[in-house]
Design a protein around this motif. Structure first.
Motif, PDB file in Angstrom:
ATOM      1  N   PRO A 175      42.175 -14.680 -31.973  1.00  0.00           N
ATOM      2  CA  PRO A 175      43.415 -14.480 -32.733  1.00  0.00           C
ATOM      3  C   PRO A 175      44.307 -13.453 -32.048  1.00  0.00           C
ATOM      4  N   GLY A 176      45.528 -13.830 -31.794  1.00  0.00           N
ATOM      5  CA  GLY A 176      46.479 -12.909 -31.171  1.00  0.00           C
ATOM      6  C   GLY A 176      46.422 -12.932 -29.648  1.00  0.00           C
ATOM      7  N   GLU A 177      45.503 -13.688 -29.073  1.00  0.00           N
ATOM      8  CA  GLU A 177      45.436 -13.759 -27.610  1.00  0.00           C
ATOM      9  C   GLU A 177      46.639 -14.548 -27.100  1.00  0.00           C
ATOM     10  N   THR A 178      47.217 -14.070 -26.001  1.00  0.00           N
ATOM     11  CA  THR A 178      48.382 -14.758 -25.452  1.00  0.00           C
ATOM     12  C   THR A 178      47.989 -15.427 -24.140  1.00  0.00           C
ATOM     13  N   LYS A 179      48.958 -16.198 -23.642  1.00  0.00           N
ATOM     14  CA  LYS A 179      48.749 -16.860 -22.353  1.00  0.00           C
ATOM     15  C   LYS A 179      48.441 -15.810 -21.283  1.00  0.00           C
ATOM     16  N   LYS A 180      49.163 -14.687 -21.360  1.00  0.00           N
ATOM     17  CA  LYS A 180      48.978 -13.619 -20.369  1.00  0.00           C
ATOM     18  C   LYS A 180      47.532 -13.089 -20.410  1.00  0.00           C
ATOM     19  N   ASP A 181      47.008 -12.898 -21.623  1.00  0.00           N
ATOM     20  CA  ASP A 181      45.625 -12.399 -21.751  1.00  0.00           C
ATOM     21  C   ASP A 181      44.637 -13.403 -21.172  1.00  0.00           C
ATOM     22  N   MET A 182      44.897 -14.680 -21.448  1.00  0.00           N
ATOM     23  CA  MET A 182      43.940 -15.698 -20.982  1.00  0.00           C
ATOM     24  C   MET A 182      43.939 -15.767 -19.458  1.00  0.00           C
ATOM     25  N   ILE A 183      45.135 -15.672 -18.886  1.00  0.00           N
ATOM     26  CA  ILE A 183      45.216 -15.706 -17.412  1.00  0.00           C
ATOM     27  C   ILE A 183      44.449 -14.503 -16.859  1.00  0.00           C
ATOM     28  N   GLU A 184      44.653 -13.366 -17.500  1.00  0.00           N
ATOM     29  CA  GLU A 184      43.961 -12.159 -17.043  1.00  0.00           C
ATOM     30  C   GLU A 184      42.440 -12.352 -17.105  1.00  0.00           C
ATOM     31  N   SER A 185      41.988 -12.949 -18.183  1.00  0.00           N
ATOM     32  CA  SER A 185      40.559 -13.168 -18.375  1.00  0.00           C
ATOM     33  C   SER A 185      39.999 -14.082 -17.289  1.00  0.00           C
ATOM     34  N   VAL A 186      40.699 -15.203 -17.094  1.00  0.00           N
ATOM     35  CA  VAL A 186      40.228 -16.192 -16.120  1.00  0.00           C
ATOM     36  C   VAL A 186      40.240 -15.583 -14.716  1.00  0.00           C
ATOM     37  N   ARG A 187      41.294 -14.845 -14.401  1.00  0.00           N
ATOM     38  CA  ARG A 187      41.371 -14.234 -13.063  1.00  0.00           C
ATOM     39  C   ARG A 187      40.267 -13.195 -12.862  1.00  0.00           C
ATOM     40  N   PHE A 188      40.001 -12.456 -13.896  1.00  0.00           N
ATOM     41  CA  PHE A 188      38.937 -11.443 -13.789  1.00  0.00           C
ATOM     42  C   PHE A 188      37.608 -12.131 -13.445  1.00  0.00           C
ATOM     43  N   VAL A 189      37.346 -13.226 -14.145  1.00  0.00           N
ATOM     44  CA  VAL A 189      36.082 -13.936 -13.906  1.00  0.00           C
ATOM     45  C   VAL A 189      36.051 -14.512 -12.486  1.00  0.00           C
ATOM     46  N   LEU A 190      37.171 -15.129 -12.076  1.00  0.00           N
ATOM     47  CA  LEU A 190      37.216 -15.695 -10.709  1.00  0.00           C
ATOM     48  C   LEU A 190      36.934 -14.598  -9.691  1.00  0.00           C
ATOM     49  N   ASN A 191      37.552 -13.470  -9.919  1.00  0.00           N
ATOM     50  CA  ASN A 191      37.395 -12.328  -9.035  1.00  0.00           C
ATOM     51  C   ASN A 191      35.941 -11.840  -8.996  1.00  0.00           C
ATOM     52  N   MET A 192      35.329 -11.740 -10.170  1.00  0.00           N
ATOM     53  CA  MET A 192      33.939 -11.259 -10.239  1.00  0.00           C
ATOM     54  C   MET A 192      32.986 -12.267  -9.578  1.00  0.00           C
ATOM     55  N   CYS A 193      33.270 -13.560  -9.788  1.00  0.00           N
ATOM     56  CA  CYS A 193      32.396 -14.590  -9.193  1.00  0.00           C
ATOM     57  C   CYS A 193      32.472 -14.512  -7.668  1.00  0.00           C
ATOM     58  N   GLN A 194      33.666 -14.186  -7.181  1.00  0.00           N
ATOM     59  CA  GLN A 194      33.831 -14.119  -5.727  1.00  0.00           C
ATOM     60  C   GLN A 194      33.149 -12.868  -5.158  1.00  0.00           C
ATOM     61  N   LYS A 195      33.345 -11.744  -5.860  1.00  0.00           N
ATOM     62  CA  LYS A 195      32.775 -10.483  -5.364  1.00  0.00           C
ATOM     63  C   LYS A 195      31.262 -10.450  -5.506  1.00  0.00           C
ATOM     64  N   TYR A 196      30.776 -11.031  -6.602  1.00  0.00           N
ATOM     65  CA  TYR A 196      29.336 -10.942  -6.899  1.00  0.00           C
ATOM     66  C   TYR A 196      28.801 -12.363  -7.046  1.00  0.00           C
ATOM     67  N   PRO A 197      28.412 -12.966  -5.941  1.00  0.00           N
ATOM     68  CA  PRO A 197      28.103 -14.404  -5.963  1.00  0.00           C
ATOM     69  C   PRO A 197      26.937 -14.788  -6.862  1.00  0.00           C
ATOM     70  N   ARG A 198      26.137 -13.822  -7.291  1.00  0.00           N
ATOM     71  CA  ARG A 198      25.046 -14.185  -8.195  1.00  0.00           C
ATOM     72  C   ARG A 198      25.439 -13.983  -9.662  1.00  0.00           C
ATOM     73  N   PHE A 199      26.740 -13.816  -9.875  1.00  0.00           N
ATOM     74  CA  PHE A 199      27.254 -13.746 -11.247  1.00  0.00           C
ATOM     75  C   PHE A 199      27.884 -15.104 -11.591  1.00  0.00           C
ATOM     76  N   ARG A 200      27.592 -15.623 -12.778  1.00  0.00           N
ATOM     77  CA  ARG A 200      28.214 -16.876 -13.187  1.00  0.00           C
ATOM     78  C   ARG A 200      28.783 -16.713 -14.604  1.00  0.00           C
ATOM     79  N   SER A 201      29.731 -17.569 -14.935  1.00  0.00           N
ATOM     80  CA  SER A 201      30.333 -17.407 -16.256  1.00  0.00           C
ATOM     81  C   SER A 201      30.540 -18.733 -16.972  1.00  0.00           C
ATOM     82  N   GLU A 202      30.465 -18.664 -18.271  1.00  0.00           N
ATOM     83  CA  GLU A 202      30.745 -19.847 -19.092  1.00  0.00           C
ATOM     84  C   GLU A 202      31.858 -19.477 -20.055  1.00  0.00           C
TER      85      GLU A 202
END
Ligand code: B12
Ligand code: SF4
Length: 511
Positions: free
Chosen positions: A353-380
């Motif tokens: 509730p209250g999440e915006t497009k900007k927040d979602m992009i931030e979330s997705v980018r954070f995960v992409l970034n973490m997956c790249q930096k830490y290859p043994r990290f995965r996300s759902e």
């Protein structure tokens, strides 16, 4: 022990197909064991989503002619299937139908609007179900049974609340109630695994706003209600499970496993000493303290951790009352990354509730970034489902979510199987954003955010064709990740190409 020859049928409908391994209906094993202790014959059924299987179960129940039928129900498509079965059983047997579980407990009046449902058990069911069984048997009145809602003279009656059970060790948990272990046993790294066979404690000291634990019913005098089984209690049942099935990997379905660190380690050590390791140990990032802790986990054979990441946006983490920041998350991932044998994952909720497009992009980018930096990290990724009575559930209503007025409508609010977001489910998105949100869901399931999966599978699975298909899919995964990173979902042609290709080749790589 009282004696009764009466049978009670307990049902938990799985929202997957018969080929998928089952999880034990832990709640039904608890309530079933309580009934068994009091002399009732108990049968637990876990039909899958195929109608034929549900009908087979119905036939067996009809043959047994039970005292009553109990359903454990759950938000999403499970609700509609449980309701269909309840309706058919009522029609065939005119039997009393009782619903229980965390979700029905939060909307009892709506559940009782359904003609076929007679009683809703609110909260923990071990004591309530025995009192219900005795009352149904004797034909007495339900008015003294705490913790239920029921129908009487055309109106809905709310009885007095029932106190949560203080001593969890006083409860029975009879694993012999599970009928066919082959449906529950899977193989992991060549060893026998059973998913979530035990709940070692109930409650959580935190109150994340999206979570069931933020509901008022889980606090008393401003303090959270937390209870735990003793380590010995769990070990006794774990040994029994090992003798029955040869299990070597289990997991726990606790709300939060690390409430008391010394107890958690004592339990892990005890399990290890009887040849059982914990797979996918779920925890908060904040519970993971230091290197020493990871080393101890590795010592007890734990090589896979599942964290509650929830969001990659600090604004949303704050709104969630998660009490963690992305900086802290990254610190912990860096810590885990020092141990090459350890893999970890973190689930994300999108659409709060209250999440915006900007927040979602931030979330997705954070995960992409973490997956790249830490290859043994995965996300759902999961999609927010408003749970009545939670802080976010109330906030969703304030933001325009019109709560469904029937069980069937609630069944559409399903983060797993709905192809389209049910109308009005996420009213804080405008139409354009809703379309993007829907497409993002599809690209997320394609991108997978799961690099460890590929490593393990390529070594395990055989065949050149498989590896070739995997490579092609990888291209699509990368494209999907790029689209998500740029939040660009126009012309979603990948799905047409993949759809056509799969149709032509009957492609069977898991989706
Ligand atoms: C295992 C699990 C899952 C599994 C399987 C769920 C399933 N369909 O069986 C998976 C991983 C698939 C899953 C998914 C999700 N889950 Co989940 N899950 C759990 C978990 C960890 C354990 C459930 C359990 O066995 N508990 C232990 C038993 C003892 O408790 P219980 O089932 O409530 O049973 C007691 C009472 O409710 C009652 N009772 C239960 N049934 C009956 C029946 C009768 C007749 C009677 C009398 C009494 C009774 O008596 C029991 C003993 O006291 C719980 C957390 C938790 N610790 O409960 C979350 C939890 C149930 N999940 C939750 C949520 C939100 C989800 C998701 C929606 C998350 C998401 N956004 O995707 C999805 C929904 C998926 C779907 N649509 O099916 C919430 C539900 C809150 C709510 N109000 O409904 C919980 C409570 C997590 C949380 N802390 O918020 N989940
Ligand atoms: S830590 Fe986990 S179980 Fe506890 S309130 Fe938060 S999400 Fe719920």
């Amino acid at each position: 022990m009282d004696s009764s020859n009466k049978t009670v049928a307990l049902v938990d409908v799985m929202n997957h197909d018969a080929n998928t391994k089952m999880r034990i209906a832990v709640g039904l094993v608890y309530v079933g064991s309580a009934l068994k202790k009091h002399g009732y014959k108990v049968k637990i059924f876990q039909p899958t989503k195929e109608k034929e299987i549900q009908q087979q179960v119905e036939q067996e129940i009809i043959k047994d002619n039970p005292l009553f039928v109990g359903f454990s129900a759950f938000i999403g498509s499970n609700l509609a299937m449980s309701l269909d079965m309840s309706e058919r059983l009522k029609e065939a047997l005119d039997v009393t139908i009782v619903w229980g579980g965390k979700f029905p407990s939060s909307i009892p009046d709506l559940v009782l609007k359904e003609d076929c449902i007679d009683v809703v058990c609110l909260g923990e069911g071990e004591e309530t179900i025995v009192e219900l069984a005795k009352t149904f048997e004797s034909g007495g009145s339900l008015d003294k049974i705490k913790g239920i809602c029921y129908k009487a003279d055309g109106r809905i009656v709310h009885n007095e609340e029932r106190e949560p059970i203080h001593d969890l060790d006083s409860l029975e948990y009879d694993i012999n109630l599970i009928q066919d272990w082959s449906k529950y046993v899977s193989i992991l790294n060549g060893r026998i695994r059973i998913f979530d066979p035990f709940e070692s404690q109930r409650g959580c000291p935190f109150s994340c706003n999206f979570c069931h634990q933020s509901m008022k019913m889980w606090s008393k005098n401003g303090k959270k209600i937390i209870r735990a089984h003793s380590v010995d209690w769990i070990l006794k049942r774990a040994k029994q499970l090992k003798e029955l099935t040869g299990v070597e990997y289990i997991s726990f379905c606790d709300d939060e496993f690390w409430i008391k660190k010394s107890r958690a380690f004592e339990l892990l050590e005890g399990l290890y000493s009887i040849g059982i390791k914990v797979n996918n140990l779920r925890m908060r990032f904040s519970s993971l303290q230091n290197e020493e802790m990871i080393e101890r986990l590795i010592k007890y054979g734990i090589l896979n951790m599942g964290f509650g990441l929830e969001s990659g946006s600090d604004r949303i983490l704050g709104l969630m009352n998660k009490k963690q920041t992305t900086k802290q998350v990254e610190e912990k991932l860096r810590l885990v990354d020092k141990y090459p044998q350890m893999v970890c994952g973190g689930a994300i909720i999108l659409g709060s509730p209250g999440e915006t497009k900007k927040d979602m992009i931030e979330s997705v980018r954070f995960v992409l970034n973490m997956c790249q930096k830490y290859p043994r990290f995965r996300s759902e990724f999961y999609f927010y489902q408003p749970l009545p009575g939670t802080v976010f559930g109330n906030m969703a209503v304030d933001l325009g979510f019109d709560p469904p007025q029937s069980i069937r409508e609630w069944a559409k609010v399903d983060g797993y199987s709905a192809h389209k977001i049910a109308k009005g489910w996420l009213p804080w998105f405008n139409r354009r954003e809703e379309i993007n949100f829907e497409r993002a869901r599809r690209y997320i399931s394609l991108a997978r955010f799961d690099q460890t999966r590929e490593d393990s599978q390529s070594s395990e699975k055989m065949g050149l064709i498989y590896r070739l298909k995997r490579r092609i899919l990888r291209v699509f995964e990368i494209l999907a990740a790029m689209r998500l990173y740029h939040w660009f979902f126009y012309f979603p042609i990948e799905f047409y190409i993949l759809g056509a290709y799969r149709h032509l080749t009957e492609w069977t790589i898991e989706e």
